[in-house]
Motif scaffolding. Structure first.
Motif, short mmCIF file in Angstrom:
data_model
loop_
_atom_site.label_atom_id
_atom_site.label_comp_id
_atom_site.label_asym_id
_atom_site.label_seq_id
_atom_site.Cartn_x
_atom_site.Cartn_y
_atom_site.Cartn_z
N HIS A 25 0.82 -1.23 0.00
CA HIS A 25 0.00 0.00 0.00
C HIS A 25 0.85 1.27 0.00
O HIS A 25 0.35 2.36 0.27
N LYS B 182 -10.65 8.36 -5.47
CA LYS B 182 -10.83 6.91 -5.67
C LYS B 182 -9.49 6.25 -5.98
O LYS B 182 -9.17 5.17 -5.47
N ARG B 183 -8.69 6.92 -6.79
CA ARG B 183 -7.36 6.41 -7.16
C ARG B 183 -6.45 6.37 -5.92
O ARG B 183 -5.71 5.41 -5.72
N GLU C 153 -7.32 5.98 -2.87
CA GLU C 153 -7.77 4.87 -2.01
C GLU C 153 -7.35 3.53 -2.60
O GLU C 153 -6.93 2.62 -1.88
N GLN C 154 -7.42 3.41 -3.94
CA GLN C 154 -7.01 2.18 -4.62
C GLN C 154 -5.52 1.92 -4.40
O GLN C 154 -5.10 0.79 -4.12
N ASP D 238 -9.07 -0.26 1.01
CA ASP D 238 -9.57 -1.64 1.02
C ASP D 238 -8.44 -2.50 0.46
O ASP D 238 -8.16 -2.48 -0.74
N ILE E 26 -8.80 -4.38 -2.84
CA ILE E 26 -8.83 -3.56 -4.06
C ILE E 26 -7.40 -3.20 -4.49
O ILE E 26 -7.06 -3.23 -5.67
N THR E 27 -6.55 -2.89 -3.50
CA THR E 27 -5.15 -2.56 -3.82
C THR E 27 -4.43 -3.78 -4.39
O THR E 27 -3.69 -3.69 -5.37
N GLU F 225 -5.77 -6.21 -5.98
CA GLU F 225 -6.32 -6.41 -7.33
C GLU F 225 -5.62 -5.47 -8.33
O GLU F 225 -5.32 -5.85 -9.47
N TRP F 226 -5.33 -4.24 -7.88
CA TRP F 226 -4.63 -3.27 -8.73
C TRP F 226 -3.21 -3.76 -9.06
O TRP F 226 -2.77 -3.69 -10.21
#
Length: 386
Positions: free
Chosen positions: A203, A344-345, A347-348, A353, A356-357, A359-360
């Motif tokens: 992260h 949103k970006r 947070e990604q 979450d 979600i990170t 997944e990115w």
């Protein structure tokens, strides 16, 4: 509309760009700032093509090319250095018709100050405005008053005049992470000199971008609780701990930078808010739509504001307030969308979450480079200058 007098509050990127654009339109412009000495906030900024196009339109294209870094591609790497994606920027440049430029904020501010035809009045903190049938007056803490046909409130993320426009105070929202940023000499051992390199993992994020003068603009992102104490004496030790086990260039970067020359903002944004205008007062830049820097659009949106505001004033004879309403309609739609997208970006990227990170990270390894440039192109092309 001819012979307007415009009072601009704030001499950051947005305020100075507005000052230049409005002066070139033939208006009388006064720019005020509360500080005694203009020092840019942060070391560098990535100006995407939509911001550069505004500067080109203001006759600053050659100067911009001198201070901007020649960035030909982007690389995403894992925290230990494995290549995730190598993205050439040529499809983007070809489609939008202009290369982006990473730039030192000091160089950009120096260029804008030189292009503004009058002197910026420093040491003037604006504490309010008063409107009457004839115009609007900016009131300063030192007793000075500046009367004009309109006031442009480019007074930043903690804007005083935003409260006047909205009728209520809006507090900036914490974006969830802290960012250390600065400049170091460019060195092939850190990154290729034509490449924006981004390390991601846990992260967190480390980035290096080429700027003029054979330098890299770098930053480190770490999700931290708001209010975590900052002390330049411990920056290196903290970052060594946060990035323990990361790739060799990341370790070299930590060794190399001068902690006393590093900025360490806690990232905040503002909005989206539904009003940018009240009467003859218009919010511009961060006062209206401070943006998480995760899309590199904060400065660009302020420049677009300046351009659009000037165009609406120049192309109507129905009065200042009419022009400002049209500015508000266009800019709330455009800039508010960018605020939301950048949040949103952020947070990604920074693990709000963790799934979600994760997944990115997986997506970065498999997506086509053109998917990345297409997404950036879409944001650029939604601006006022094609």
């Amino acid at each position: 509309m001819n012979n307007l007098k415009v009072v601009v509050i704030g001499a950051g990127i947005g305020g100075l760009t507005a000052g230049i654009a409005l002066s070139q339109a033939g208006y009388e412009v006064e720019v005020y700032d509360r500080v005694q000495e203009l020092r840019p906030v942060g070391a560098g900024i990535s100006l995407w093509s939509n911001g550069v196009k505004v500067l080109n339109r203001l006759g600053l294209g050659a100067e911009m090319a001198k201070i901007g870094g020649k960035m030909e591609r982007m690389e995403y790497r894992t925290k230990t250095g494995e290549l995730l994606n190598n993205i050439t920027l040529s499809p983007l440049i070809h489609t939008v018709g202009q290369r982006p430029y990473p730039v030192a904020r000091r160089d950009l501010q120096t260029m804008l100050l030189a292009a503004f035809p009058s002197e910026v009045k420093l040491g003037h903190k604006c504490i309010g405005v008063e409107e009457d049938g004839k115009g609007v007056t900016a009131i300063f803490e030192n007793g000075h008053k500046a009367q004009g046909d309109l006031v442009v409130a480019a007074d930043g993320i903690r804007s005083i005049l935003r409260t006047h426009v909205l009728g209520q105070q809006i507090e900036p929202k914490y974006g969830g992470y802290t960012n250390w940023n600065g400049l170091v000499p460019a060195d092939a051992a850190l990154a290729p000199k034509d490449c924006w390199i981004i390390y991601v993992g846990d992260h967190k994020r480390v980035s290096m971008m080429p700027i003029a003068g054979d330098r890299f603009y770098f930053f480190f992102d770490v999700p931290l609780p708001k209010g975590t104490p900052a002390n330049p004496e411990t920056y290196k030790a903290e970052l060594k701990e946060h990035f323990q086990g990361w790739a060799a260039p990341v370790q070299s970067l930590i060794e190399l930078f001068d902690p006393n020359e590093v900025a360490r903002p806690e990232i905040h944004d503002v909005g989206p808010i539904d009003r940018y205008v009240k009467g003859r007062v218009a919010l511009l830049g961060d006062s209206a739509h401070a943006t998480c820097p995760d899309m590199g659009q904060g400065g660009c949106q302020a420049m677009e504001d300046a351009w659009v505001l000037t165009q609406y004033l120049m192309t109507t004879n129905l009065g200042v307030e009419y022009a400002l309403k049209r500015y508000e309609m266009e800019r709330t739609e455009r800039a508010n969308a960018v605020v939301q997208k950048a949040r949103k970006r952020a947070e990604q990227i920074h693990g709000k979450d963790p799934a979600i990170t994760q997944e990115w990270y997986s997506q970065l390894a498999v997506e086509k480079p053109t998917d990345v440039t297409d997404a950036i192109t879409k944001v650029i092309m939604a601006g006022p200058l094609r």
